[in-house]
Design a protein around this motif. Structure first.
Motif, PDB file in Angstrom:
ATOM      1  N   UNK A  79       0.873  -1.170   0.000  1.00  0.00           N
ATOM      2  CA  UNK A  79       0.000   0.000   0.000  1.00  0.00           C
ATOM      3  C   UNK A  79       0.912   1.222   0.000  1.00  0.00           C
ATOM      4  N   UNK A  80       0.876   1.963  -1.098  1.00  0.00           N
ATOM      5  CA  UNK A  80       1.797   3.079  -1.272  1.00  0.00           C
ATOM      6  C   UNK A  80       1.069   4.407  -1.127  1.00  0.00           C
ATOM      7  N   UNK A  81       1.752   5.362  -0.496  1.00  0.00           N
ATOM      8  CA  UNK A  81       1.160   6.680  -0.258  1.00  0.00           C
ATOM      9  C   UNK A  81       2.256   7.649   0.163  1.00  0.00           C
ATOM     10  N   UNK A  82       1.882   8.904   0.318  1.00  0.00           N
ATOM     11  CA  UNK A  82       2.775   9.919   0.868  1.00  0.00           C
ATOM     12  C   UNK A  82       2.135  10.450   2.145  1.00  0.00           C
ATOM     13  N   UNK A  83       2.953  10.622   3.167  1.00  0.00           N
ATOM     14  CA  UNK A  83       2.460  11.094   4.463  1.00  0.00           C
ATOM     15  C   UNK A  83       3.191  12.374   4.838  1.00  0.00           C
ATOM     16  N   UNK A  84       2.424  13.431   5.052  1.00  0.00           N
ATOM     17  CA  UNK A  84       2.977  14.712   5.509  1.00  0.00           C
ATOM     18  C   UNK A  84       2.455  14.935   6.919  1.00  0.00           C
ATOM     19  N   UNK A  85       3.349  15.301   7.853  1.00  0.00           N
ATOM     20  CA  UNK A  85       2.901  15.373   9.239  1.00  0.00           C
ATOM     21  C   UNK A  85       3.627  16.461  10.030  1.00  0.00           C
ATOM     22  N   UNK A  86       2.969  16.868  11.116  1.00  0.00           N
ATOM     23  CA  UNK A  86       3.533  17.774  12.111  1.00  0.00           C
ATOM     24  C   UNK A  86       3.810  16.988  13.382  1.00  0.00           C
ATOM     25  N   UNK A  87       4.861  17.357  14.086  1.00  0.00           N
ATOM     26  CA  UNK A  87       5.229  16.656  15.307  1.00  0.00           C
ATOM     27  C   UNK A  87       4.284  16.948  16.463  1.00  0.00           C
ATOM     28  N   UNK A  88       4.570  16.397  17.646  1.00  0.00           N
ATOM     29  CA  UNK A  88       3.722  16.614  18.828  1.00  0.00           C
ATOM     30  C   UNK A  88       3.643  18.077  19.208  1.00  0.00           C
ATOM     31  N   UNK A  89       2.581  18.434  19.906  1.00  0.00           N
ATOM     32  CA  UNK A  89       2.403  19.787  20.418  1.00  0.00           C
ATOM     33  C   UNK A  89       2.439  19.758  21.940  1.00  0.00           C
ATOM     34  N   UNK A  90       2.844  20.861  22.507  1.00  0.00           N
ATOM     35  CA  UNK A  90       2.899  20.956  23.969  1.00  0.00           C
ATOM     36  C   UNK A  90       1.480  20.974  24.536  1.00  0.00           C
ATOM     37  N   UNK A 113       0.653  41.153  20.013  1.00  0.00           N
ATOM     38  CA  UNK A 113       0.877  40.573  18.691  1.00  0.00           C
ATOM     39  C   UNK A 113       2.244  39.906  18.645  1.00  0.00           C
ATOM     40  N   UNK A 114       2.256  38.662  18.205  1.00  0.00           N
ATOM     41  CA  UNK A 114       3.494  37.910  18.081  1.00  0.00           C
ATOM     42  C   UNK A 114       3.541  37.271  16.698  1.00  0.00           C
ATOM     43  N   UNK A 115       4.744  37.142  16.193  1.00  0.00           N
ATOM     44  CA  UNK A 115       4.907  36.488  14.911  1.00  0.00           C
ATOM     45  C   UNK A 115       4.688  34.989  15.084  1.00  0.00           C
ATOM     46  N   UNK A 116       3.870  34.432  14.230  1.00  0.00           N
ATOM     47  CA  UNK A 116       3.582  33.008  14.295  1.00  0.00           C
ATOM     48  C   UNK A 116       4.667  32.250  13.551  1.00  0.00           C
ATOM     49  N   UNK A 117       5.289  31.311  14.253  1.00  0.00           N
ATOM     50  CA  UNK A 117       6.353  30.529  13.636  1.00  0.00           C
ATOM     51  C   UNK A 117       5.757  29.616  12.564  1.00  0.00           C
ATOM     52  N   UNK A 118       6.454  29.462  11.434  1.00  0.00           N
ATOM     53  CA  UNK A 118       5.932  28.578  10.384  1.00  0.00           C
ATOM     54  C   UNK A 118       5.880  27.133  10.873  1.00  0.00           C
ATOM     55  N   UNK A 119       4.865  26.427  10.417  1.00  0.00           N
ATOM     56  CA  UNK A 119       4.716  25.037  10.821  1.00  0.00           C
ATOM     57  C   UNK A 119       5.760  24.172  10.129  1.00  0.00           C
ATOM     58  N   UNK A 120       6.365  23.297  10.895  1.00  0.00           N
ATOM     59  CA  UNK A 120       7.465  22.477  10.405  1.00  0.00           C
ATOM     60  C   UNK A 120       6.933  21.124   9.943  1.00  0.00           C
ATOM     61  N   UNK A 121       6.479  21.062   8.705  1.00  0.00           N
ATOM     62  CA  UNK A 121       5.930  19.831   8.149  1.00  0.00           C
ATOM     63  C   UNK A 121       7.066  18.919   7.682  1.00  0.00           C
ATOM     64  N   UNK A 122       6.876  17.636   7.849  1.00  0.00           N
ATOM     65  CA  UNK A 122       7.809  16.636   7.337  1.00  0.00           C
ATOM     66  C   UNK A 122       7.050  15.680   6.433  1.00  0.00           C
ATOM     67  N   UNK A 123       7.757  15.101   5.473  1.00  0.00           N
ATOM     68  CA  UNK A 123       7.117  14.208   4.512  1.00  0.00           C
ATOM     69  C   UNK A 123       7.874  12.894   4.434  1.00  0.00           C
ATOM     70  N   UNK A 124       7.131  11.817   4.283  1.00  0.00           N
ATOM     71  CA  UNK A 124       7.718  10.494   4.126  1.00  0.00           C
ATOM     72  C   UNK A 124       6.921   9.732   3.080  1.00  0.00           C
ATOM     73  N   UNK A 125       7.642   9.078   2.171  1.00  0.00           N
ATOM     74  CA  UNK A 125       7.014   8.192   1.201  1.00  0.00           C
ATOM     75  C   UNK A 125       6.921   6.804   1.835  1.00  0.00           C
ATOM     76  N   UNK A 126       5.792   6.165   1.706  1.00  0.00           N
ATOM     77  CA  UNK A 126       5.644   4.882   2.372  1.00  0.00           C
ATOM     78  C   UNK A 126       5.136   3.812   1.421  1.00  0.00           C
ATOM     79  N   UNK A 127       5.630   2.602   1.655  1.00  0.00           N
ATOM     80  CA  UNK A 127       5.162   1.400   0.991  1.00  0.00           C
ATOM     81  C   UNK A 127       5.055   0.357   2.087  1.00  0.00           C
ATOM     82  N   UNK A 128       3.835   0.019   2.453  1.00  0.00           N
ATOM     83  CA  UNK A 128       3.597  -0.740   3.674  1.00  0.00           C
ATOM     84  C   UNK A 128       2.537  -1.801   3.471  1.00  0.00           C
ATOM     85  N   UNK A 129       2.564  -2.814   4.322  1.00  0.00           N
ATOM     86  CA  UNK A 129       1.491  -3.803   4.299  1.00  0.00           C
ATOM     87  C   UNK A 129       0.279  -3.292   5.065  1.00  0.00           C
ATOM     88  N   UNK A 130       0.523  -2.385   6.032  1.00  0.00           N
ATOM     89  CA  UNK A 130      -0.596  -1.747   6.734  1.00  0.00           C
ATOM     90  C   UNK A 130      -0.125  -0.471   7.427  1.00  0.00           C
TER      91      UNK A 130
END
Length: 389
Positions: free
Chosen positions: A217-228, A262-279
């Motif tokens: 099962x192939x796909x692309x996954x883009x994600x953000x890390x944990x939040x406080x 007013x504070x500058x909002x830090x850009x979201x740090x997205x990461x991407x991974x290509x996956x080929x998985x059985x589940x």
């Protein structure tokens, strides 16, 4: 007496069968008697709770009861009416029954309605949520009545919810998670092999290996890390206070609110991974609930596609008991939000809290501590003790 003994000796096969049948029937009747005693004791406890006097100024206690009507091969409704409904009627609570979390969170008044604690009635055999909220029990009637009585005792824990949204569809919500892959596809076919008895699970996974192997099962996954995790807000008691006290508190809260800077909002740090998985599975942390953790995240498990057919059959049986287990050797990601992109023309289905949905590109967002669920006081105490240790 001699004639009876002679008849038994001359027809020993029939005598043995009759004795076994009589013993089984006696054991069955004794089990039914014990179940009735459990129901009676639970109803008596609920009646004592319902007979308590409450002040005229105090509103009627409310509870939402969540149950899955498709659980236990469609017999969930009968189990609920026989074991849980009488307890709730005797308790005097104002009870609303919901059959899916999605329906609750799609309500126009969900912001207010979702603050009402939810009682989960475990009517199936493979629900990991019940293992979090209630002690293990081999007796189904006792498990259901204990869960129903927990609603009366009032102890609650906050649980996370996943919001799963396609490009055009309304969002779907889950308290356990999402599964996409070969184990899920084989698992939904287990009931087709009912005639094989205890071998039906292994058979469903074994025959699944006759397809193209290995199954990818192939796909692309883009994600953000944990939040406080922000500090938990105290439970609201405003409905029990006089109007002038509630008004004073709201005005005081408004006047003492600090001015926004007013504070500058830090850009979201997205990461991407290509996956080929059985589940692939995306799950909440509700099955391993930690009341003191400092970060909010969901668990993403990307299982290796290099699995032998024998491992697939063996692991498939394990996943029927724990659908979101993440085997050794899998890639594990912690994320607060993710986007799953599927190749065009992808077929198959997702399993979202054991409900089937068409596979499509989706965005999954964690809603931390979105709902409060009633739990057995012993389980909550264990969680608190584990946090201290």
């Amino acid at each position: 007496m001699a004639k009876v003994l002679a008849a038994l000796r001359n027809h020993w096969k029939k005598s043995t069968f009759g004795a076994c049948l009589l013993g089984w029937g006696g054991q069955w009747l004794y089990g039914k008697h014990c179940d009735n005693l459990l129901r009676r004791a639970a109803c008596q406890e609920a009646q004592a709770f319902g007979n308590q006097l409450i002040p005229a100024t105090m509103p009627l206690k409310k509870a939402t009861v969540f149950l899955n009507p498709a659980a236990c091969k469609g017999k969930a409704g009968n189990l609920f009416e026989k074991n849980a409904a009488p307890i709730l009627h005797l308790s005097g609570l104002d009870v609303t029954v919901v059959k899916v979390i999605t329906g609750l969170l799609r309500r126009a008044d969900e912001a207010a309605f979702s603050k009402i604690p939810i009682g989960f009635i475990p009517l199936g055999k493979t629900c990991t949520l019940s293992h979090t909220l209630y002690p293990e029990s081999t007796n189904q009637v006792q498990h259901i009545t204990n869960a129903t009585l927990a609603i009366l005792k009032g102890e609650t824990v906050p649980l996370d919810v996943l919001q799963i949204k396609g490009e055009k569809e309304q969002p779907v919500f889950a308290v356990s998670g999402l599964r996409w892959g070969s184990y899920r596809d084989a698992g939904v076919k287990v009931s087709k092999y009912w005639y094989l008895g205890p071998l039906k699970t292994k058979a469903a996974h074994f025959f699944s290996t006759f397809k193209e192997w290995p199954q990818k099962h192939q796909a692309a996954l883009i994600y953000l890390g944990p939040t406080e995790r922000p500090p938990e807000e105290p439970e609201e008691e405003s409905s029990r206070l006089p109007f002038h006290v509630r008004l004073y508190r709201r005005l005081l809260s408004y006047w003492s609110r600090p001015k926004e800077v007013s504070q500058e909002v830090a850009p979201e740090d997205w990461e991407e991974v290509k996956l080929s998985t059985i589940e692939l599975s995306i799950a909440t942390r509700n099955r391993q609930l930690d009341l003191t953790r400092t970060e909010d995240f969901m668990d993403i498990c990307i299982e290796a596609e290099s699995v032998s057919k024998g491992q697939f059959v063996h692991r498939g049986s394990q996943k029927m008991r724990d659908p979101h287990m993440c085997p050794e050797g899998s890639q594990h990601i912690q994320a607060s939000r993710c986007i799953l992109k599927l190749p065009e023309g992808t077929e198959g289905s997702f399993g979202i809290d054991n409900e089937e949905y068409e596979a499509m590109p989706v965005e999954v967002k964690l809603l931390p501590r979105k709902l409060r669920f009633f739990c057995d006081p012993r389980m909550r105490q264990q969680m608190l003790q584990a946090a201290v240790q």
